[in-house]
Motif scaffolding. Structure first.
Motif, mmCIF file in Angstrom:
data_model
loop_
_atom_site.group_PDB
_atom_site.id
_atom_site.type_symbol
_atom_site.label_atom_id
_atom_site.label_comp_id
_atom_site.label_asym_id
_atom_site.label_seq_id
_atom_site.Cartn_x
_atom_site.Cartn_y
_atom_site.Cartn_z
ATOM 1 N N HIS A 159 0.844 -1.203 0.000
ATOM 2 C CA HIS A 159 0.000 0.000 0.000
ATOM 3 C C HIS A 159 0.877 1.251 0.000
ATOM 4 O O HIS A 159 0.674 2.169 0.785
ATOM 5 N N GLU A 160 1.838 1.260 -0.915
ATOM 6 C CA GLU A 160 2.852 2.307 -0.958
ATOM 7 C C GLU A 160 2.852 2.988 -2.331
ATOM 8 O O GLU A 160 2.900 2.324 -3.361
ATOM 9 N N VAL A 161 2.796 4.322 -2.313
ATOM 10 C CA VAL A 161 2.910 5.084 -3.556
ATOM 11 C C VAL A 161 4.342 4.958 -4.059
ATOM 12 O O VAL A 161 5.287 5.177 -3.311
ATOM 13 N N PHE A 162 4.500 4.599 -5.346
ATOM 14 C CA PHE A 162 5.846 4.502 -5.902
ATOM 15 C C PHE A 162 6.039 5.382 -7.134
ATOM 16 O O PHE A 162 7.152 5.500 -7.646
ATOM 17 N N TYR A 163 4.959 6.018 -7.602
ATOM 18 C CA TYR A 163 5.093 6.875 -8.776
ATOM 19 C C TYR A 163 3.981 7.918 -8.775
ATOM 20 O O TYR A 163 2.831 7.596 -8.490
ATOM 21 N N ILE A 164 4.350 9.154 -9.094
ATOM 22 C CA ILE A 164 3.393 10.246 -9.267
ATOM 23 C C ILE A 164 3.517 10.706 -10.712
ATOM 24 O O ILE A 164 4.635 10.908 -11.208
ATOM 25 N N GLY A 165 2.383 10.867 -11.372
ATOM 26 C CA GLY A 165 2.423 11.290 -12.766
ATOM 27 C C GLY A 165 1.346 12.292 -13.103
ATOM 28 O O GLY A 165 0.411 12.516 -12.341
ATOM 29 N N LYS A 166 1.501 12.876 -14.267
ATOM 30 C CA LYS A 166 0.524 13.785 -14.845
ATOM 31 C C LYS A 166 0.121 13.173 -16.174
ATOM 32 O O LYS A 166 0.948 12.603 -16.874
ATOM 33 N N GLY A 167 -1.149 13.284 -16.523
ATOM 34 C CA GLY A 167 -1.544 12.725 -17.799
ATOM 35 C C GLY A 167 -2.885 13.215 -18.270
ATOM 36 O O GLY A 167 -3.560 14.010 -17.608
ATOM 37 N N ALA B 248 -1.611 20.913 -14.031
ATOM 38 C CA ALA B 248 -1.275 19.512 -13.724
ATOM 39 C C ALA B 248 0.229 19.367 -13.479
ATOM 40 O O ALA B 248 0.640 18.652 -12.556
ATOM 41 N N MET B 249 1.052 20.052 -14.270
ATOM 42 C CA MET B 249 2.504 19.979 -14.071
ATOM 43 C C MET B 249 2.903 20.547 -12.715
ATOM 44 O O MET B 249 3.760 19.991 -12.027
ATOM 45 N N LEU B 250 2.273 21.647 -12.326
ATOM 46 C CA LEU B 250 2.591 22.261 -11.033
ATOM 47 C C LEU B 250 2.191 21.366 -9.872
ATOM 48 O O LEU B 250 2.949 21.201 -8.913
ATOM 49 N N ILE B 251 1.024 20.759 -9.984
ATOM 50 C CA ILE B 251 0.560 19.884 -8.910
ATOM 51 C C ILE B 251 1.423 18.630 -8.841
ATOM 52 O O ILE B 251 1.807 18.185 -7.757
#
Length: 135
Positions: free
Chosen positions: A25-33, A82-85
């Protein structure tokens, strides 16, 4: 692989998302799309023989018989927002909370993103417009 319906993609616009390892239950990637961006990571990991931390983590999850959890954090954005967030989440999770994110771009490079998106003159113009609207 499940793809997002056309109507849903239109409603979402640009979005920021997290990929989560269901084993921990671990976040391993943050993305924008936008469109089906959130859905392509597993497909690429299984079809492309490339050695990256993100793709390797996805392969480990799949080898354990699990699917990557996909979570849309915020949607309905324009690309710049989205890029800023995304950059803000990277900064927060990687640098403040020491998450082991597999992103190529690190949160500490956030200032470069801000500089690209909002040059000083553009920011001053926007602030002036906001002040004028208030008066």
């Amino acid at each position: 692989m499940i793809y997002l319906e056309k109507e849903i993609k239109k409603e979402l616009g640009y979005y920021v998302y997290a990929l989560i390892d269901p084993r921990y239950h671990e976040v391993f990637y943050i993305g924008k799309g936008h469109n089906n961006r959130i859905k392509i990571h597993e497909k690429y990991a299984m079809k492309i023989d490339k050695d990256t931390p993100k793709l390797n983590r996805i392969r480990e999850i799949k080898d354990a018989g699990k699917d990557v959890l996909e979570y849309i954090i915020v949607a309905g954005l324009d690309e710049k927002t989205a890029m800023l967030i995304e950059a803000s989440f990277l900064e927060l999770l990687k640098n403040k909370y020491q998450f082991d994110l597999k992103n190529k771009i690190k949160g500490c490079e956030k200032n470069a993103v801000f500089d690209l998106l909002f040059k000083k003159e553009e920011l001053e113009k926007k602030l002036t417009k906001i002040k004028n609207k208030r008066n």
